[in-house]
Write a protein that holds these residues in place. Sequence first.
Motif, PDB file in Angstrom:
ATOM      1  N   PHE A 186     -54.470  17.200 -23.326  1.00 24.37           N
ATOM      2  CA  PHE A 186     -55.267  16.815 -24.493  1.00 24.37           C
ATOM      3  C   PHE A 186     -56.582  16.185 -24.062  1.00 24.37           C
ATOM      4  O   PHE A 186     -57.632  16.432 -24.656  1.00 24.37           O
ATOM      5  N   ALA A 187     -56.524  15.385 -23.019  1.00 26.98           N
ATOM      6  CA  ALA A 187     -57.751  14.756 -22.531  1.00 26.98           C
ATOM      7  C   ALA A 187     -58.737  15.821 -22.056  1.00 26.98           C
ATOM      8  O   ALA A 187     -59.935  15.750 -22.330  1.00 26.98           O
ATOM      9  N   LYS A 188     -58.215  16.825 -21.364  1.00 27.45           N
ATOM     10  CA  LYS A 188     -59.093  17.891 -20.865  1.00 27.45           C
ATOM     11  C   LYS A 188     -59.744  18.637 -22.032  1.00 27.45           C
ATOM     12  O   LYS A 188     -60.923  18.995 -21.984  1.00 27.45           O
ATOM     13  N   HIS A 233     -56.695   9.411 -24.709  1.00 26.55           N
ATOM     14  CA  HIS A 233     -55.519  10.095 -24.154  1.00 26.55           C
ATOM     15  C   HIS A 233     -55.231   9.632 -22.723  1.00 26.55           C
ATOM     16  O   HIS A 233     -54.085   9.415 -22.355  1.00 26.55           O
ATOM     17  N   VAL A 234     -56.300   9.500 -21.949  1.00 27.60           N
ATOM     18  CA  VAL A 234     -56.104   9.081 -20.551  1.00 27.60           C
ATOM     19  C   VAL A 234     -55.516   7.676 -20.514  1.00 27.60           C
ATOM     20  O   VAL A 234     -54.615   7.377 -19.716  1.00 27.60           O
ATOM     21  N   GLU A 235     -55.991   6.823 -21.413  1.00 24.90           N
ATOM     22  CA  GLU A 235     -55.468   5.459 -21.418  1.00 24.90           C
ATOM     23  C   GLU A 235     -54.000   5.440 -21.838  1.00 24.90           C
ATOM     24  O   GLU A 235     -53.202   4.696 -21.291  1.00 24.90           O
ATOM     25  N   LEU A 267     -55.773   9.961 -12.734  1.00 24.07           N
ATOM     26  CA  LEU A 267     -56.068   9.457 -14.083  1.00 24.07           C
ATOM     27  C   LEU A 267     -57.196   8.423 -14.058  1.00 24.07           C
ATOM     28  O   LEU A 267     -58.066   8.421 -14.938  1.00 24.07           O
ATOM     29  N   GLU A 268     -57.159   7.560 -13.058  1.00 25.03           N
ATOM     30  CA  GLU A 268     -58.193   6.526 -13.013  1.00 25.03           C
ATOM     31  C   GLU A 268     -59.562   7.143 -12.770  1.00 25.03           C
ATOM     32  O   GLU A 268     -60.564   6.708 -13.336  1.00 25.03           O
ATOM     33  N   GLU A 269     -59.591   8.170 -11.932  1.00 31.64           N
ATOM     34  CA  GLU A 269     -60.843   8.853 -11.673  1.00 31.64           C
ATOM     35  C   GLU A 269     -61.362   9.493 -12.965  1.00 31.64           C
ATOM     36  O   GLU A 269     -62.537   9.406 -13.315  1.00 31.64           O
ATOM     37  N   ARG A 270     -60.439  10.110 -13.695  1.00 29.75           N
ATOM     38  CA  ARG A 270     -60.811  10.743 -14.958  1.00 29.75           C
ATOM     39  C   ARG A 270     -61.344   9.693 -15.945  1.00 29.75           C
ATOM     40  O   ARG A 270     -62.367   9.901 -16.596  1.00 29.75           O
TER      41      ARG A 270
END
Lengths: 500, 833
Positions: free
Chosen positions: A441-443, A458-460, A483-486
């Motif tokens: 979903f984040a993508k 979403h990433v959070e 995830l943190e990089e994103r």
Amino acid sequence: MTEGRRSLAERLARRQARFLPAVDRREEAESAPAREERSLPPPGEEDPGGGGGSIGIGEESSADETKAARLRRARALLRNTERGWKDRRPAQPLPAGSLPARHPTTRTSESARHAASTRLPPAGRHQEPFSREEHDFPLAARYGGAAGGATLEGLAETGEPATARLQIHREQPGVDFARTLFLDTETSGLAGGTGTFAFLVGVGRVVGEQFRITQLLLQDPGGERAMLEQLAALAADGPDLVTYNGKGFDLPLLDTRFALNGLPNPLAGARHLDLLHPARRLFFGRHESARLGVLERELLGVEREDDIPGDQIPGIFFASLRNGPHPAMESVLAHNRYDLRTLAALALRAAEHTAAGWNSDDPAYLQGVGHHFFRRGEPEAAIPLLSQALEAGLTGPSRERCLLDLGEHRKRSGDWEGALRLWDQVRPGDTREKLEALVWFAKWEEHRRKDPAAALAHVEDALELLPRVGMQFGTETRFRLELEERARRLRGKRRKLSRR
Amino acid sequence: MDSDPNAGRSPKKLPPGETSLTAPERRSAIRSLVAELGGGALFSGITALRHFSAQPAEYRDFPEHIAAPLREAYREKGVEQLYSHQREVLDRVEDGEDVAVVTPTASGKTLAYNAPVLNRILREPDARALYLFPTKALSRDQRKELLELKDLLGEDIRAEVYDGDTPADARRSLRARAHIVITNPDMLHAGILPHHTKWAKLFENLRLIVIDEMHTYRGVFGSHLANLLRRLRRITRYYGAEPQFLLSSATIANPGELAERLTERRVSLVTRSGAPRPERFFVFYNPPVVNAELGIRRSALEEARRIARGFLKGNLQTIVFARSRSHTEILVKYLKRDLETRPDRSGLIRGYRGGYLPKKRREIEDGIKRGSVLGVVSTNALELGIDIGGLDVAVIAGYPGTIASTWQQAGRAGRRGGTAAAVLVAGSAPIDQFVIQHPDYFFEGSPERGLIDPDNLSILLEHLKCAAFELPFQKGETFGKEDLEGLLEVLEEEEILYRSGERWFWTADSYPANSVSLRSISSDNFVVHDRESGRIIGEVDFVSAHSTLHEKAIYLVESETWFVERLDHQGRRAEVRKIESDYYTDAVTHTRVSVLDRFAASSESAAPAAHGEVHVLQQVVGFKKIRFFTGEIVGSGELDLPAVEMHTTAFWLEAPIEVLHAIPFGPEDRRDGVQGIRSALRAVAATFLMCEPGDLGAAIGSRADEDLAADDPPEGAGGLLGTPQIFIYDDYPGGIGFSEPLYESRAALLRETLGLIERCPCQAGCPSCVGPVGEVGRNGKRAAVAILRGLRNQQSAGNEVEPAEELPAGEAAARGIAAAGKGSAPAADPAAP
């Protein structure tokens, strides 16, 4: 690679001779003409033997006393295993001497039923650096209990391309079961490193109508080289290999052993099928884990008689090393034979599942095979199985995994909407599948809808979920970093947007 | 490692943003602030102000044996010439010697080992080098430096860091292809040597072993390293290589001896630095006494804050060294409040310590180098050669424990061609008070000796096990100077090794490197999880976790306060939540010591002393809440945490009943007296052993209670049951071997402890002798003196012959302490703010 290893082994072999330290070399040089004078310490060196000749009597006794006291203290220190912070892992308990006595019944009943024959009797083992025994089991023979059990029928006829389809990567070649060594080792520990060695190497192979298991059992660590040479002889014709977690454990361990003994590794470069990895995919969701013992029981219906727990095995070897033959060693050998037969039976079953035209009533199995092909990059084989599985009422983690795969397939063909509908059906929960859905979903928000704020949400969510999933530490770290990089990138994008 | 000195000749550093000063402005700002300090108007406790004038560099040309492209690469980096000591190292390495270079901070030691290594690789492309750094941070720093040189050289020379942070997929190619493997002792010990077959390429071609920051390998860590090097050389011998050693060290008293004991080879020493030195002021400052009766001085922390604030307000880049993690955090908070007065000034003050995540540390290091960080408060983590460039001022809040460390920390201030200042602010500990009042002890004295004992039996045995795991032992082999066969037989009898013919094989289902940690702390760290974001915000070592991460503790990171909601002891993690807290927490720890084995006991009739093995049980039983800024205790709580237990070695002393009964004091005073002796004895012992007081634990027990001891004397019946015992134990799991030298010099120890207390001019106890009166009561000091006199009389009655002058080198210092007292300090200055 093979070339390099060989030459390394040769170089090591040459160096073995040189590995005697300086003192020793000097001693050798001097000891040839005058052996009797060896008790004299070399000038400037402390006497290595303990009975110094040139020291005055009074001093000698006091030096001896100090030395004796030091050794006494050393013993006390070693016994005090709790030394240091007590929170350390407790020492591995040695198996109690109360293990069941040898199991002649197991052996004879098995032999009687399956006409297994023991080529070399266990007698006289301890004169040799290692012992070798062979057991033949007819391929057609059923083993593992009246209720279920498995046979090895068809083993000789299974080869490429059927086995190539089992590899997790498409570019890996298959193996030919007719000329395969099914290999499993029992080791002095699980720690790895140069101090861990295989004391039992079992190999199974097809010989005529038989599955012949050859077991090489070390009687003394000093006999390792001879045992490895024997293993090399068994592998002289460059066979294929099938293992269970051999890539991660048995093969690197043997590679180290060959190198340490200055021998070329005959297994290096062999075509290899490590069944653990396809098994994880094929039987995911349907069975509680991909451990060989679990799949043997649940999938093949094999019940072992008098099996010995794996964690007791090193202790039995050490005990028999020091105190002579340990009755439970027979159980260890039997355990290893079970493992080998099950490895072959499982390889057959896995090949069956991945054969063209295979089908099943069990949606979880369908999903497993579909997932396997999908990850191999063969959607044409995967998608029909996955769709069928979903329609057949798939449940549990298999269902979520199936939705993810089907969605990914839709997305690849450009149908984002269709993909999202599928991912949306992944149920909430502390699962890796939910986590992956959130990433999708984040993508989608980031790359298609260009909405970094929504993507970040979403990433959070995913980061918040991550610690609850309970993945292995390494996997979790990989996810976290990704995830943190994103998140970092998305925050940057969001800032940029808000400035405009 | 130091930043390359020559780079400084063309200064690249950006001045700190809006606060930029020109070099002359900087110089005059430092001079006037130092003059102000020294003038005594604001600070009355200046005990020394030394000026060291700048020294010019001594240059030499690059030698011919250094390949032209490498010389060219250095030239492009701005290094036209070498300092004399660098040239000397290069020449000696070329001659095949093992070399140790011992020169001050920022004198270009890095070049002295990088140049020979790169030169060797250029000449022999298969050659390999192994770099050992004590910390991960230093490894990363070194790699950056090597990459830069590699780029200038335009050669495919690979320098890679191999440590716990190296991704698994990078490891395989690194093993075969890295020319320079940069790692730390712990990784060599547990990750590389036990898997040496995977590293065959490295070991076969290993030509140079670089050991930087050699001075950190002292005491128990050094003894471990010496054994680790024995193992390393055993492996390289197996692969047919005989590498050269290249060591570098900060100044210590016996670098040659330490280098030779570590490597067990002849090492050639280079000690004369050709690097230029900046003009430097060094100020000693003793916080004033604010309560003469109680012997309380103004807190070093508070004074360091005031002094640092002055420099920071003058826009001088300042590093403050604090003695502990919590002091670091508290100072960050204070200085942030003082300096970050506007939103655009936020980030000017940063903290720095071990538990920060690597990324955060890199960011802070860069900020210091670029100048965007004006002030940094650090534990000794920044004492080692992490490249942060030179700052203007170093404020040292509390004596770091050794002369060598103090110089290292002071050396952090000093821009090339500039002027630097260092200020040492004394704490209330006896050693602080001694040093601050005897500046010559520091300025004229020689730095500490690096002592190691590689044949310490418990350390040796652990490494023998590891070595046997790595390769079977052969009959006739040696390991150090040990009678190996006897020990191998013991290991065989204990069923750890198995003898087959002439060889001993490892036969145990374990990985011995995992059961020995080279450092005092367990490697099992606790991670700190932010409950809200799910992220890891820090790590805490096993031992500190109990006192800093217990439930309801305030965990501090760069002055942010986090409330610990849950400590998962099994899972080694703490869950925290960010809160605004106006207090921090201080854990209350109880310690119990019980004797397991006496190695030796004195025969003196009435003042028995002994040393041996003990079991120490420590438990965090509660905590206090302390308000920031005021230090007022605003609450407390009880805790039920699992105890931490260890076995270690201890020296102990008994105070016999007849001695106690012979003194004119009641039971409570007697108890206070014993407790006072404990404090003073520990301080004196630390000075004898040249260790930090924190290396030693101290506890009181009583023999009637069957060797059970608690740091709180048992209550009831006048406080003392049976014969009190005072334990001084090695605060390291397994022990370090401190107890035996203490036992051997017990008479001097008693004498000096008595001297310390007697000569201390406080009325009834102070932190410099028996502890503040609040702890030892009104009569504690006098009772302590009476008991010690009694013990001494008993001793001489027992015809104890005092070992004359064979005391450890620290005795002079111990005598010094005895002579020093806080009372000789100027009285409190009522005018001081």
